[in-house]
Scaffold this active site. Sequence first.
Site, PDB file in Angstrom:
ATOM      1  N   LYS A  52      -7.436   7.748  -3.458  1.00  0.00           N
ATOM      2  CA  LYS A  52      -8.672   7.757  -2.657  1.00  0.00           C
ATOM      3  C   LYS A  52      -9.427   9.072  -2.779  1.00  0.00           C
ATOM      4  CE  LYS A  52      -6.673   6.858   1.307  1.00  0.00           C
ATOM      5  NZ  LYS A  52      -5.288   6.652   0.873  1.00  0.00           N
TER       6      LYS A  52
ATOM      7  N   ASN B 177     -11.780  10.642   5.624  1.00  0.00           N
ATOM      8  CA  ASN B 177     -10.358  10.985   5.621  1.00  0.00           C
ATOM      9  C   ASN B 177     -10.038  12.137   4.676  1.00  0.00           C
ATOM     10  OD1 ASN B 177      -7.673  10.211   6.602  1.00  0.00           O
ATOM     11  ND2 ASN B 177      -7.257   9.638   4.485  1.00  0.00           N
TER      12      ASN B 177
ATOM     13  N   HIS C 229       2.776   3.173   5.037  1.00  0.00           N
ATOM     14  CA  HIS C 229       2.505   3.225   6.482  1.00  0.00           C
ATOM     15  C   HIS C 229       3.183   2.098   7.256  1.00  0.00           C
ATOM     16  CE1 HIS C 229      -0.258   6.482   5.895  1.00  0.00           C
ATOM     17  NE2 HIS C 229      -1.045   5.776   5.130  1.00  0.00           N
TER      18      HIS C 229
END
Length: 450
Positions: A121, A144, A191
């Site tokens: 990302k 982020n 996650h």
Amino acid sequence: MLKALQDFTTITVLGFGLTGVSCVRYLQSLGITPVVLDTRAAPPGLEQDPALAKASECYFGPLQLEHLLQSDLIIVSPGIDRRQPVIQMAIDAGIPMVSDIELFAWVVDVPVVGITGSNGKSTVTELTGHILRSCGMNPAVAGNIGVPVLDYLTTKESHDCFVLELSSFQLELIDSLKLHAATILNITSDHLDRYDDERAYERAKHRIYQHAKLCVWNRDDAKTMPLFKRRGMQQIAFGAGDAAKGFGVTRSGKRSYITWEDEPLLDVASLPIQGMHNVLNVQAALGLVKGLGIEPAVAAKGIQGFKALPHRCQLIAEHGGVRWIDDSKATNPGAAIAAIEGLRATVPGQLILIAGGDAKGADLSVLQPVLEQIDVLITLGRDGAKIAGLKQGARQVQTLNEAVAYAAKQTSEGSMVLLSPACASLDMFSNYKERGLKFKAAVEAYYAHN
């Protein structure tokens, strides 16, 4: 939901870290005094900007249900797990919850590009911003990746577009974000300490496509393909093989080229970032800027000059023909797999891997096939033993210094030592950045004394 913040009587900011501070700052710039909650007695925001806390109504320590129930709107920081019982009770009571990205979506009036995925990302976000700047635009790169997006709304600096890195936690709480272009780069197990199962994680990622005009997806990872095709929605696919449509890779003799619509576009050897995973990252960035009207042939010229981000397959040292690579940002198995597969072909000698840390509940067995490409495996950390069990002859150590010393003794000219942990760092370090810096320091210390 009403989108004028002044229409809410009591607005609560849940979490007073980097994102929470930006939310409070934004609200106060609008003349709104928020309630600020954080489970920590001394959250980072107190030190970062004590004046903000003084000008707000703050309650730090265990969450109290009455503080949540008095809210008309709760802005949830991405680090907050909404499965906590007290937060679930507020959800059951119908208290609306949003992320900082949703607040941004209510007011933004310039084009926005969004990037998510399990891995890559930050590289794609920065590369997209780099290409746009090279093509004469003035993007704000946020989300982020480090700078909370609301901080850009409280400055006088103007931008003609936004490039946002978006985590699954941020995407959970957006409904209004209309993106000119959006991508899910890849989806691998991650996650699972925050999601009930992998499907819940995947659903959160797919929220990025909700209102996107152009969806850019990875044809090598079917999980990234948009689940529904809306009227007017366009799609561009990218991948590592030949492709008549979208982006692909073709080989001519000993050279490989990124293609667009089956025509050569870029010599892979000329790219400023190496490895097949970065070839895919380049394709994704080229696809995203097309959503802002920049054709791939023009965008391709803007790639040169881009530099790899710290802790992402970053060359930190070279001694005696041995390269040391910091990929500390590889905090899940998918990221480590991408690094190993992307770099193996560039290593004529031994490829030595240092891995381990906190796997966050991820399935580490997916590493076993790629570990066959590793000549020496060194593991450490909470789940290091689990990774060591996947390859015969693996060496388990207690510290990074010990890992570096052992790795150095296995090297010869042409070797590469790769720190790509496949795990989070919090069992031994404050974050992946500290882990990467400690790795570099350990390498420097070893060669200073040997």
